[in-house]
Design a protein around this motif. Structure first.
Motif, short mmCIF file in Angstrom:
data_model
loop_
_atom_site.label_atom_id
_atom_site.label_comp_id
_atom_site.label_asym_id
_atom_site.label_seq_id
_atom_site.Cartn_x
_atom_site.Cartn_y
_atom_site.Cartn_z
N PRO A 143 0.75 -1.27 0.19
CA PRO A 143 0.17 -0.13 -0.05
C PRO A 143 0.83 1.47 -0.04
O PRO A 143 1.76 1.54 0.81
CB PRO A 143 -0.75 -0.22 1.32
N VAL A 144 0.94 2.23 -1.06
CA VAL A 144 1.29 3.26 -0.99
C VAL A 144 0.47 4.61 -1.51
O VAL A 144 -0.51 4.07 -2.16
CB VAL A 144 2.60 3.47 -2.08
N ASP A 145 0.66 5.76 -1.04
CA ASP A 145 -0.18 6.89 -1.40
C ASP A 145 0.49 7.33 -2.84
O ASP A 145 1.57 8.05 -2.81
CB ASP A 145 -0.34 8.01 -0.42
N LEU A 146 -0.10 7.08 -3.88
CA LEU A 146 0.47 7.49 -5.32
C LEU A 146 0.74 8.89 -5.49
O LEU A 146 1.73 9.46 -5.88
CB LEU A 146 -0.23 6.75 -6.43
N ALA A 147 -0.47 9.51 -5.19
CA ALA A 147 -0.36 11.11 -5.32
C ALA A 147 0.44 11.84 -4.41
O ALA A 147 1.41 12.59 -4.96
CB ALA A 147 -1.77 11.63 -4.97
N ARG A 148 0.47 11.42 -3.17
CA ARG A 148 1.63 11.91 -2.46
C ARG A 148 2.92 11.77 -2.44
O ARG A 148 3.80 12.66 -2.65
CB ARG A 148 1.25 11.62 -0.81
N GLY A 149 3.22 10.32 -3.00
CA GLY A 149 4.55 9.95 -3.43
C GLY A 149 5.11 10.69 -4.56
O GLY A 149 6.34 11.35 -4.70
N PHE A 150 4.56 10.78 -5.78
CA PHE A 150 4.81 11.51 -6.94
C PHE A 150 4.93 12.93 -6.80
O PHE A 150 5.94 13.44 -7.09
CB PHE A 150 4.00 11.11 -8.19
N LEU A 151 4.11 13.52 -5.86
CA LEU A 151 4.13 15.08 -5.64
C LEU A 151 5.36 15.33 -4.84
O LEU A 151 5.98 16.39 -4.96
CB LEU A 151 2.66 15.73 -5.02
N SER A 152 5.68 14.51 -3.99
CA SER A 152 6.91 14.84 -2.99
C SER A 152 8.13 14.55 -3.66
O SER A 152 8.86 15.41 -3.50
CB SER A 152 6.83 13.72 -1.78
N MET A 153 8.08 13.63 -4.65
CA MET A 153 9.26 13.45 -5.30
C MET A 153 9.58 14.53 -6.39
O MET A 153 10.72 15.29 -6.30
CB MET A 153 9.19 12.27 -6.11
N VAL A 154 8.48 15.15 -7.00
CA VAL A 154 8.71 16.32 -7.88
C VAL A 154 9.08 17.58 -6.88
O VAL A 154 9.73 18.30 -7.38
CB VAL A 154 7.47 16.86 -8.58
N GLY A 155 8.53 17.55 -5.53
CA GLY A 155 8.69 18.76 -4.93
C GLY A 155 10.22 18.90 -4.49
O GLY A 155 10.92 19.75 -4.68
N TRP A 156 10.77 17.65 -3.93
CA TRP A 156 12.08 17.36 -3.50
C TRP A 156 13.15 17.62 -4.49
O TRP A 156 14.13 18.49 -4.61
CB TRP A 156 12.45 16.38 -2.85
N ILE A 157 12.61 17.40 -5.79
CA ILE A 157 13.54 17.69 -7.02
C ILE A 157 13.48 19.02 -7.19
O ILE A 157 14.78 19.66 -7.46
CB ILE A 157 12.96 16.79 -8.25
N LEU A 158 12.51 19.72 -7.09
CA LEU A 158 12.68 21.24 -7.44
C LEU A 158 13.35 21.82 -6.22
O LEU A 158 14.12 22.93 -6.65
CB LEU A 158 11.11 21.66 -7.50
#
Length: 262
Positions: free
Chosen positions: A225-240
Motif C-alpha cells: 500500500p502506497v499513496d501514489l499522489a503524495r509519493g509522486f508529488l513529494s518526489m517532484v517537490g524535492w527535485i525542485l
C-alpha cells in the motif's frame, strides 16, 4: 531540438563505449549493491513468526525490488565532480558549449545500459533459487514503478550533485555525502520496508525525501500500500527544492572557482 538530440546521442555513445571497457568492474558494482539481497534473508527469517503484516514471500519480493531500484538509482557524481575541481579538470569543460552536468548524466545513463545484462542474470539466478517469490506485476505497476524509479534517480542525482557543489569551497565535499548516506541507508527503505516502521516514525520519515528514492518505487512494484499522489508529488517537490539549491550553489561556486585563477 535536433541539435540537442544529436549531442545527446553522441555523449551517450561515447560514454557507453567507455563503460564497456570496464565490464569486470561493472560486475563488482552490481554485486556491491547486493545488500538488499543479504537483508532479505534476515527479514524472511524474522517474518516466520508472523510478527509483521508482510509474509516471507512479501519480504523476498520487496528486497528484490529494492535491489532493482538500487541498480537504477546508484549515483557517484559527487566523487567525480570533486576530483574535477581538485585536479582542475573542470576548466576545459567550461569552455565547451554544454553544461558540464550533461557529461555526468550521460555517464550515469550509459552505465545503466552496460550493467543491465549482469542485473538480468542475477534476477534469473534469484528466481531459480527462490521460485516461490516469482510473480508477474501488472502493466500499470510496471509503468508506475519505472516512472517512480526514474524520478528517484533524478532526485538522488540532483541531491548528490548539489552536495558536489560544495567542492568549490572544500576539498572533501564527498564527506557531506557520506554523512547524508547514513540517513539514506536507514530511512529510504533499504534496510527495512517503511511498512514495518511504527506509525509515528513512518509519518516523520514520509516527510523526508529518503523513502521516495527506494521504498516508494519498490512498494509499487510488489503491490504494497502506497499513496501514489503524495509519493509522486513529494518526489517532484524535492527535485525542485534541490534543483534550486544546485543552481544557486553552481552560480556562486563558479564565481569562486574563476576567482581562484582557473
Amino acid at each position: 531540438m535536433k541539435r540537442f538530440f544529436r549531442k545527446a546521442l553522441t555523449l551517450l555513445s561515447v560514454y557507453y563505449a567507455y563503460m564497456l571497457e570496464y565490464r569486470a568492474e561493472l560486475i563488482l558494482w552490481v554485486l556491491s549493491n547486493s545488500l538488499p539481497i543479504i537483508l532479505m534473508g534476515v527479514w524472511i527469517q524474522a517474518a516466520q513468526g508472523g510478527r509483521f503484516n508482510l509474509s516471507p514471500v512479501d519480504f523476498a519480493r520487496y528486497f528484490l525490488a529494492v535491489f532493482i531500484v538500487r541498480q537504477i538509482t546508484v549515483v557517484w557524481v559527487v566523487w567525480e565532480f570533486e576530483r574535477e575541481i581538485v585536479e582542475g579538470k573542470l576548466s576545459p569543460r567550461l569552455l565547451q558549449p554544454i553544461d558540464p552536468v550533461w557529461h555526468h548524466i550521460a555517464a550515469h545513463v550509459s552505465e545503466r545500459s552496460a550493467r543491465f545484462p549482469f542485473t538480468l542474470f542475477l534476477l534469473v539466478v534469484f528466481f531459480l533459487l527462490y521460485p516461490q517469490a516469482f510473480w508477474v506485476p501488472s502493466f500499470t505497476k510496471i509503468f508506475l514503478f519505472l516512472l517512480a524509479s526514474v524520478l528517484a534517480f533524478v532526485l538522488r542525482f540532483i541531491m548528490q550533485y548539489s552536495f558536489a557543489m560544495l567542492a568549490f569551497w572544500t576539498e572533501r565535499a564527498s564527506a557531506v555525502e557520506n554523512f547524508w548516506f547514513l540517513f539514506y541507508l536507514f530511512l529510504s527503505g533499504m534496510i527495512a520496508p517503511i511498512e514495518v516502521f511504527p506509525e509515528s516514525v513512518r509519518a516523520i520519515v514520509l516527510c523526508t525525501p529518503f523513502p521516495y528514492m527506494v521504498d516508494f518505487p519498490a512498494s509499487i512494484l510488489v503491490g504494497l500500500p502506497v499513496d501514489l499522489a503524495r509519493g509522486f508529488l513529494s518526489m517532484v517537490g524535492w527535485i525542485l527544492v534541490f534543483l534550486g539549491l544546485n543552481r544557486l550553489l553552481w552560480r556562486r561556486g563558479l564565481k569562486r572557482y574563476s576567482g581562484m585563477g582557473a
